[in-house]
Design a protein around this motif. Structure first.
Motif, PDB file in Angstrom:
ATOM      1  N   ASN A 115      70.648  57.820  73.099  1.00  0.00           N
ATOM      2  CA  ASN A 115      71.551  56.727  73.499  1.00  0.00           C
ATOM      3  C   ASN A 115      72.645  56.633  72.445  1.00  0.00           C
ATOM      4  OD1 ASN A 115      70.195  55.353  75.844  1.00  0.00           O
ATOM      5  ND2 ASN A 115      68.531  55.303  74.364  1.00  0.00           N
ATOM      6  N   HIS A 141      65.436  52.546  74.294  1.00  0.00           N
ATOM      7  CA  HIS A 141      65.358  53.668  75.217  1.00  0.00           C
ATOM      8  C   HIS A 141      65.703  53.290  76.653  1.00  0.00           C
ATOM      9  CE1 HIS A 141      64.293  56.164  72.101  1.00  0.00           C
ATOM     10  NE2 HIS A 141      62.989  56.281  72.245  1.00  0.00           N
ATOM     11  N   ARG A 157      73.486  57.670  77.843  1.00  0.00           N
ATOM     12  CA  ARG A 157      72.341  56.796  78.126  1.00  0.00           C
ATOM     13  C   ARG A 157      71.105  57.595  78.504  1.00  0.00           C
ATOM     14  NH1 ARG A 157      74.283  53.799  75.698  1.00  0.00           N
ATOM     15  NH2 ARG A 157      74.969  51.653  75.978  1.00  0.00           N
ATOM     16  N   GLY A 158      70.047  57.483  77.688  1.00  0.00           N
ATOM     17  CA  GLY A 158      68.750  58.091  78.007  1.00  0.00           C
ATOM     18  C   GLY A 158      68.824  59.581  78.258  1.00  0.00           C
ATOM     19  N   VAL A 159      69.649  60.282  77.482  1.00  0.00           N
ATOM     20  CA  VAL A 159      69.888  61.699  77.760  1.00  0.00           C
ATOM     21  C   VAL A 159      68.862  62.596  77.066  1.00  0.00           C
ATOM     22  CG1 VAL A 159      71.464  63.611  77.200  1.00  0.00           C
ATOM     23  CG2 VAL A 159      72.321  61.589  78.403  1.00  0.00           C
ATOM     24  N   SER A 160      68.214  63.441  77.878  1.00  0.00           N
ATOM     25  CA  SER A 160      67.332  64.481  77.352  1.00  0.00           C
ATOM     26  C   SER A 160      67.782  65.820  77.915  1.00  0.00           C
ATOM     27  CB  SER A 160      65.877  64.228  77.756  1.00  0.00           C
ATOM     28  OG  SER A 160      65.416  63.026  77.177  1.00  0.00           O
ATOM     29  N   SER A 183      67.729  53.044  79.738  1.00  0.00           N
ATOM     30  CA  SER A 183      68.941  53.787  80.102  1.00  0.00           C
ATOM     31  C   SER A 183      69.825  52.949  81.012  1.00  0.00           C
ATOM     32  CB  SER A 183      68.556  55.098  80.787  1.00  0.00           C
ATOM     33  OG  SER A 183      67.728  54.821  81.880  1.00  0.00           O
ATOM     34  N   GLU A 210      67.777  64.668  81.999  1.00  0.00           N
ATOM     35  CA  GLU A 210      67.753  63.276  82.480  1.00  0.00           C
ATOM     36  C   GLU A 210      68.793  62.479  81.707  1.00  0.00           C
ATOM     37  OE1 GLU A 210      63.957  61.497  81.757  1.00  0.00           O
ATOM     38  OE2 GLU A 210      64.058  61.783  79.606  1.00  0.00           O
ATOM     39  N   GLY A 211      69.182  61.332  82.290  1.00  0.00           N
ATOM     40  CA  GLY A 211      70.148  60.468  81.617  1.00  0.00           C
ATOM     41  C   GLY A 211      71.549  60.632  82.180  1.00  0.00           C
ATOM     42  N   THR A 212      72.469  59.775  81.711  1.00  0.00           N
ATOM     43  CA  THR A 212      73.843  59.813  82.211  1.00  0.00           C
ATOM     44  C   THR A 212      74.834  59.807  81.060  1.00  0.00           C
ATOM     45  OG1 THR A 212      73.855  57.398  82.305  1.00  0.00           O
ATOM     46  CG2 THR A 212      73.379  58.546  84.365  1.00  0.00           C
ATOM     47  N   HIS A 219      65.887  61.647  74.639  1.00  0.00           N
ATOM     48  CA  HIS A 219      66.240  60.234  74.892  1.00  0.00           C
ATOM     49  C   HIS A 219      67.369  59.740  73.981  1.00  0.00           C
ATOM     50  CE1 HIS A 219      62.623  60.277  77.234  1.00  0.00           C
ATOM     51  NE2 HIS A 219      61.898  60.557  76.167  1.00  0.00           N
TER      52      HIS A 219
END
Length: 325
Positions: free
Chosen positions: A34, A2, A17-20, A4, A68-70, A32
């Protein structure tokens, strides 16, 4: 996994990466996630309806923003460098929004211009020909059949020579001929270096086309694996023995074997993991002979990707763990 912050592998063309994603009402569509998609592969994203497939595609294509996340597409951040990122992506959506008074040629040409690409009639001609649209190039889109409109959507997605092509449920409601043409085109694109990501619930399509498979369930990516490895790891084999004499119960000496009596006592079915190879079969046949069990025929079968997928998505123990946590 997890974290990111881990750097994407060098062969990743898309890196999530770490996308919610949490929608306004509080519904969490993605948790989350990945995921790295390798340059030049065909990646199939499988999951039941409502699992988050379309949300994930929309995020990667920059049509909606992550909570959240990229997401990086071909080196460009999909939020801070949207135009450059989006120009590398072609998207064939599920819905047909094409009731246009424009001609096929004008629409596909315009699509190319939208992404800042200089006109290239030779390339557009090639796409239209490969999608059997060339003889319809001067027709208005609203006059076309559903199948032809769908071909136009594919042509529009390819108009700007994207490096990454998304196909969201490409076979939903598509006739066999188009499906055939589409997969031929997808293979040609892949051979030319395009990366293809498809969502599908036609599992045989994924089994036939994909290099790697991801399974998404309730917004979580529960598995990403090379297709061949997945089939080997999670596949089961069955050996069916047709018996000379019907049998009501198994002799006690065979109780240790995973055997099942089927077909009104006329057959025995032995199920084993493909992981463990076929070593058990010789031993089983010896054990049957020792118990005086004769068979007149045997055949083996392997589980399909469909069966593997259903068992993953309906994994009761995973549901129980979720309920407890």
């Amino acid at each position: 996994m997890h974290s990111s912050h881990s750097a994407p592998p060098s062969d990743a063309i898309v890196s999530v990466r770490g996308v919610s994603k949490i929608y306004a009402g509080g519904f969490q569509a993605l948790k989350h996630v990945n995921l790295d998609i390798r340059r030049g592969e065909i990646f199939a994203l499988l999951g039941p309806n409502g699992a988050g497939k379309t949300t994930l595609i929309s995020l990667i294509c920059g049509m909606t923003n992550a909570t959240e996340g990229t997401v990086i597409a071909d080196g460009h951040n999909i939020v801070s460098d949207y135009r450059a990122a989006r120009a590398t992506i072609g998207l064939v959506p599920q819905e047909l929004h094409t009731d246009s008074f424009e001609t096929v040629w004008a629409t596909v040409n315009f699509s190319r211009g939208l992404f800042g690409k200089a006109p290239n009639p030779t390339y557009i001609e090639k796409i239209l020909k490969s999608l059997s649209l060339w003889d319809k190039k001067d027709n208005k889109i609203m006059t076309l059949s559903g199948g032809m409109k769908r071909r136009v959507l594919i042509a529009k997605a390819l108009s700007h020579e994207p490096k990454i092509l998304f196909l969201d449920e490409p076979s939903a409601g598509v006739d066999v001929e188009l499906r055939h043409d589409m997969w031929r085109l997808v293979r040609e694109l892949r051979d030319a270096g395009t990366t293809i990501i498809l969502t599908t619930h036609y599992i045989e399509e994924a089994e036939d086309m994909a290099d790697r498979i991801g399974v998404i369930r309730k917004g979580e990516l529960i598995l990403v694996e090379d297709k061949d490895v997945l089939m080997r790891k999670l596949g089961k084999k069955q050996l069916t023995l047709t018996l000379q004499q019907p049998m009501a119960t198994l002799p006690a000496g065979l109780a240790a074997w995973p055997l099942e009596i089927t077909n009104e006592g006329n057959a025995l079915v032995y199920t084993f993991d493909t992981q463990k190879e076929d070593t058990g079969i010789a031993a089983l046949l010896r054990a049957l002979a020792e118990h005086g069990i004769d068979f007149k025929d045997l055949h083996s079968s392997e589980s399909s990707l469909e069966e593997i997928f259903v068992s993953l998505v309906n994994d009761k123990s995973r549901d129980q763990k979720e309920a407890q946590s």
